[in-house]
Write a protein that holds these residues in place. Structure first.
Motif, short mmCIF file in Angstrom:
data_model
loop_
_atom_site.label_atom_id
_atom_site.label_comp_id
_atom_site.label_asym_id
_atom_site.label_seq_id
_atom_site.Cartn_x
_atom_site.Cartn_y
_atom_site.Cartn_z
N LYS A 198 91.48 10.44 101.13
CA LYS A 198 91.83 9.18 101.76
C LYS A 198 92.17 8.17 100.67
CE LYS A 198 86.89 8.10 101.96
NZ LYS A 198 85.75 7.84 102.84
N PRO A 199 92.90 7.10 101.01
CA PRO A 199 93.29 6.11 99.98
C PRO A 199 92.09 5.58 99.22
CG PRO A 199 94.48 5.70 102.01
CD PRO A 199 93.47 6.76 102.33
N GLY A 200 92.21 5.53 97.90
CA GLY A 200 91.16 4.99 97.05
C GLY A 200 90.06 5.96 96.68
N SER A 201 90.18 7.22 97.12
CA SER A 201 89.13 8.20 96.84
C SER A 201 89.36 8.86 95.48
CB SER A 201 89.10 9.27 97.94
OG SER A 201 88.15 10.28 97.62
N LEU A 202 88.28 8.96 94.67
CA LEU A 202 88.31 9.72 93.43
C LEU A 202 87.67 11.07 93.72
CD1 LEU A 202 88.85 9.88 90.35
CD2 LEU A 202 86.52 9.02 90.02
N VAL A 203 88.47 12.11 93.69
CA VAL A 203 87.99 13.47 93.99
C VAL A 203 87.39 14.06 92.73
CG1 VAL A 203 88.65 15.76 94.79
CG2 VAL A 203 89.76 13.73 95.78
N VAL A 204 86.11 14.44 92.80
CA VAL A 204 85.40 15.03 91.66
C VAL A 204 85.18 16.51 91.96
CG1 VAL A 204 83.35 14.91 90.20
CG2 VAL A 204 84.25 12.84 91.25
N THR A 205 85.72 17.37 91.13
CA THR A 205 85.60 18.80 91.37
C THR A 205 85.69 19.57 90.06
OG1 THR A 205 86.42 20.63 92.76
CG2 THR A 205 88.07 19.23 91.69
N THR A 253 99.29 9.73 100.64
CA THR A 253 97.94 9.19 100.48
C THR A 253 97.73 8.81 99.03
OG1 THR A 253 97.12 10.60 102.26
CG2 THR A 253 95.49 9.64 100.76
N GLN A 254 97.47 7.53 98.77
CA GLN A 254 97.32 7.06 97.39
C GLN A 254 95.85 7.19 96.97
OE1 GLN A 254 97.88 2.85 95.83
NE2 GLN A 254 99.78 3.80 95.19
N LEU A 255 95.52 8.38 96.45
CA LEU A 255 94.17 8.62 95.93
C LEU A 255 93.97 7.84 94.65
CD1 LEU A 255 94.23 12.51 96.37
CD2 LEU A 255 92.92 10.91 97.79
N ALA A 256 92.70 7.57 94.31
CA ALA A 256 92.40 6.93 93.03
C ALA A 256 92.63 7.90 91.89
CB ALA A 256 90.97 6.42 93.01
N GLY A 315 102.32 9.16 90.11
CA GLY A 315 101.35 8.28 89.45
C GLY A 315 99.91 8.70 89.63
N LEU A 316 99.67 9.90 90.18
CA LEU A 316 98.30 10.38 90.39
C LEU A 316 97.58 10.56 89.06
CD1 LEU A 316 96.10 11.58 92.35
CD2 LEU A 316 97.10 13.83 91.80
N PRO A 317 96.48 9.83 88.80
CA PRO A 317 95.73 10.03 87.56
C PRO A 317 94.90 11.32 87.62
CG PRO A 317 95.37 7.82 88.48
CD PRO A 317 95.99 8.67 89.55
N VAL A 372 103.95 3.49 107.80
CA VAL A 372 103.96 2.58 106.64
C VAL A 372 102.57 2.02 106.40
CG1 VAL A 372 104.80 0.35 105.80
CG2 VAL A 372 106.40 1.96 106.83
N ALA A 373 101.92 1.58 107.48
CA ALA A 373 100.57 1.01 107.35
C ALA A 373 99.59 2.07 106.86
CB ALA A 373 100.11 0.46 108.70
N HIS A 374 99.68 3.27 107.40
CA HIS A 374 98.77 4.35 107.01
C HIS A 374 98.91 4.69 105.53
CE1 HIS A 374 96.41 8.04 107.25
NE2 HIS A 374 97.42 8.67 106.65
N ASN A 375 100.14 4.75 105.06
CA ASN A 375 100.38 5.10 103.66
C ASN A 375 99.87 4.03 102.70
OD1 ASN A 375 101.55 7.54 104.34
ND2 ASN A 375 103.63 6.72 104.35
N ARG A 376 99.70 2.80 103.18
CA ARG A 376 99.15 1.73 102.35
C ARG A 376 97.66 1.54 102.59
NH1 ARG A 376 103.44 -1.49 100.08
NH2 ARG A 376 102.11 -3.31 99.73
N GLY A 377 97.06 2.45 103.36
CA GLY A 377 95.63 2.37 103.62
C GLY A 377 95.25 1.22 104.55
N LEU A 378 96.18 0.84 105.45
CA LEU A 378 95.96 -0.31 106.32
C LEU A 378 95.87 0.14 107.78
CD1 LEU A 378 98.68 -2.63 104.74
CD2 LEU A 378 96.22 -2.74 104.32
#
Length: 737
Positions: free
Chosen positions: A285-292, A311-314, A339-341, A456-462
């Motif tokens: 989900k938007p803003g999530s940092l996946v640790v694996t 989905t713009q993950l952290a 731009g995915l870190p 559009v709203a979903h892709n911006r996490g809104l």
């Protein structure tokens, strides 16, 4: 230098514990003071190494960068403790007075005397057992009034009440005239909706204050006195506590396999993924940092797929030191290019998760975006009316940029109108509409396909509010053909009208003309001509005007001024220029700016001659004749109009020179060039262009507009619509006798 009687009063913010959010409280209080027209400086007298770490002082740096101030560096902790050990308390306080004088002197030299200085006190820690004593000495040395800064949980009111009561005793108790009250930061378990992240300044405190005060007074009746005020109640916000992905990398000493947008993406949540990707889809989900673990190819692929789906993950944090192979990296390349870190550490997943939970929550000195948002968020939860009543007596009031923005939002909220946004699927426009709807600024109508707008709203996490209206142009376009043909009789037929109505700006303009909406805002992806042309054709000018012009509200560091015309009329004649001046003066007054109109030229007074100067001189004469009570003068050079010392020299008898608030430029070339030069070179925010002279409000956006720019333009439009309604009402009353 200011005289003793002109010295600003001092407010000392005293923290009651570590982690109370002291620096955030200082930022928010200074922002709130600016909103009510009080200019506040900042001083942090003492460095605290155990909280700050190595390098420059965090609080001083954040205030300098966020609020455009130049506070002096604090006294080092080593020197503070040395002087305390040597019992040289007087010398220590003299050093503090010297720093305080630097703050006031610097402001005086900059030509902007301070009303107050906000001083950040010493935080009590296991090491700084001298914090309470030092804060008390600071209060005495600076003759400061005290605001306590605490934190706590609404479910544990007794501990919070006792903490406030205990710390207030060092300053005469909660009923002391020296103790103003408290700001409660990062309060947990408040009745607060995280979605309302950006309320208008001063609007959120009243709703949260009563339940907190009721609980506190159960355990400390002294907190019920009128002298001790609950100045602010600031809820804990997960979004505003979110570090950047780059901050996480630095804290964990992680390697960046792909930096991407690590410097701008925020970690709203961390998700340790030990299960298969199919059983952990909820974490993407938007803003999530996946640790694996770095060898979990299924999770890595799922992360890449979620990214490609918008989905713009952290980011993704790979543990155990395992690295994806080259084929896996190439397969994920499209996701990396968005731009995915991607981070990697050598520690195992559980240790990594533990390290993440122990991260310092303080604002990094280079995270200006977060600092600015926190300052506005805290200001929104501070009691502005109380501050105004208790602190502004006898101090100069001014319309600061913050006050202007606050006023815009407040007036719009009081007169909520329907505003159509033809660019309904444009991402910035969608976000601005959501903000306006939630903050009660306007009832926005988005023109566009609902499914597309929802994506559009979903892709911006809104999330789209239920009451945000969406109109599909395909379902409604046909019913405007006949009215449009009637409006433009002889110029359009049904076929050409239908063709033009496929432009959503034209469709929105027809909705405005038929009073189905109160205003229109467009231009995020359209040219000014696209927005303005339908208004000229369908809305037309107001009865008292022959021309449509525009103004920008220029948010200079010290005040807001008006520039016109910088966007519409290329080369106005004297009569048109006079009308622009009158329109702009009226616009300035409508938004709380006292109009003092300067007609700008390359010459001041009678010092120059020529066609261009004569035009400005004649326009000034015509404007004076039409509005005898208006303060207007020209021709004036820009510096003579804006700078008091130059104005006194070049136009000593002018009622406007040196203190102009409305600048009227002789032509579009001059106006547009000047506004952009000031905006870009001085980093000045400009709101507009706001069109003036139309029968109904239509406003244009810059194609580089930010979400906030769109929000404020919508607010401008609401206020214009309100003024039009009031004017129409007055005319109707006058006509009926």
């Amino acid at each position: 230098m200011p005289t003793q009687s002109e010295q600003p009063q001092c407010i000392l913010l005293v923290p009651t514990s570590v982690g109370a959010g002291l620096t955030s409280a200082c930022l928010g209080l200074i922002q709130a003071l600016d909103t009510i027209g009080l200019k506040a400086g900042f001083l942090k007298p003492f460095m605290q190494d155990e909280l700050n770490g190595s390098g420059q002082d965090r609080s001083t740096a954040l205030v300098a960068r966020t609020l455009n101030q130049s506070p002096p560096p604090p006294i080092s902790q080593a020197r503070l403790e040395q002087l305390l050990r040597d019992d040289h308390l007087d010398e220590l306080m003299e050093n503090v007075i010297e720093l305080y004088d630097q703050v006031t002197h610097q402001a005086y030299c900059d030509g902007s005397a301070l009303d107050l200085v906000v001083v950040e006190g010493v935080v009590p820690t296991q090491h700084t057992t001298y914090a309470t004593q030092t804060n008390a000495q600071l209060a005495h040395a600076l003759n400061a009034r005290i605001i306590l800064v605490g934190t706590g949980d609404l479910n544990e009111p007794q501990a919070l009440a006792e903490q406030l009561d205990m710390h207030a005793r060092s300053f005469g108790g909660v009923s002391s005239s020296r103790t103003l009250g408290c700001i409660l930061m990062r309060m947990k378990n408040l009745p607060y909706d995280e979605d309302s992240l950006t309320p208008a300044p001063g609007t959120a405190n009243a709703r949260l204050e009563k339940p907190v005060l009721d609980e506190l007074q159960r355990y400390s009746p002294a907190l019920a006195t009128e002298r001790f005020h609950l100045i602010g109640v600031v809820p804990y916000s997960k979004a505003l506590s979110a570090p950047r992905t780059l901050d996480v990398a630095q804290a964990l000493e992680a390697r960046l396999l792909n930096e991407g947008e690590a410097n701008s993406r925020r970690v709203l949540s961390t998700s340790l993924c030990a299960r298969s990707a199919a059983n952990a889809l909820h974490i993407f989900k938007p803003g999530s940092l996946v640790v694996t673990s770095g060898d979990r190819d299924d999770v890595i692929l799922a992360t890449a797929l979620a990214t490609m789906n918008g989905t713009q993950l952290a980011g993704i944090l790979l543990t155990n030191g395992y690295m994806p192979n080259d084929n896996m990296i190439e397969m994920c390349r499209p996701a990396l290019n968005t731009g995915l870190p991607v981070l990697t550490v050598d520690t195992d997943s559980l240790t990594t998760a533990t390290n993440l939970s122990r991260m310092n929550n303080e604002i990094p000195t280079d995270d200006l975006e977060r600092a600015e948002k926190i300052a506005h968020f805290v200001a929104a939860h501070i009691d502005l009316e109380w501050l105004k009543e208790n602190l502004s007596r006898g101090y100069t009031r001014r319309l600061s940029p913050s006050a202007f923005r606050y006023q815009l939002v407040k007036l719009a909220q009081e007169n909520k109108k329907r505003v159509v946004l033809p660019e309904g699927n444009e991402p910035r426009t969608v976000e601005a509409a959501i903000l306006c709807q939630r903050r009660g600024i306007a009832n926005c109508i988005l023109l566009g396909d609902r499914e597309e707008i929802e994506n559009v709203a979903h892709n911006r996490g809104l999330t789209l509010p239920d009451d945000l209206e969406i109109i599909d142009p395909e379902s409604t376009r046909a019913r405007y053909i006949e009215p449009m043909v009637k409006l433009r009789h002889g110029k359009l037929n049904e076929i050409t009208a239908e063709a033009q109505l496929h432009d959503n700006v034209v469709l929105g303009t027809m909705m405005l003309q038929l009073d189905e909406v109160d205003g229109l805002v467009s231009g995020a992806v359209h040219t000014t001509a696209n927005t303005v042309r339908p208004a000229f054709q369908l809305i037309k000018t107001a009865p008292e005007y022959r021309n449509v012009s525009s103004v920008f509200f220029m948010l200079l560091p010290e005040q807001v001024v008006v520039y016109g015309d910088c966007a519409v009329i290329p080369d106005p004649d004297a009569d048109t220029l006079a009308e622009i001046a009158l329109q702009s003066a009226r616009s300035a007054q409508a938004f709380g700016i006292e109009p003092r109109v300067a007609m700008i030229s390359y010459s001041t007074g009678s010092s120059g001659s020529g066609v261009d100067v004569d035009k400005v001189r004649e326009a000034t004469r015509l404007a004076r004749a039409r509005a005898p009570d208006l303060l207007i003068d020209g021709p004036l050079q820009y510096d003579a109009a804006a700078i008091e010392s130059v104005g006194r020299q070049k136009a000593p008898d002018s009622p406007v020179a040196g203190r102009a608030t409305v600048f009227i430029f002789p032509d579009l070339n001059t106006g547009n060039t000047t506004y952009k030069a000031v905006q870009r070179s001085a980093q000045v925010v400009s709101v507009g262009p706001m069109l003036q002279g139309l029968n109904k409000p239509v406003n244009d956006l810059s194609r580089g507009a930010l979400v906030d720019d769109i929000v404020y333009t919508i607010a401008l439009t609401v206020i214009q619509a309100t003024q039009n309604s009031e004017a129409a009402c007055h005319k109707e009353i006058a006509a009926t006798g």
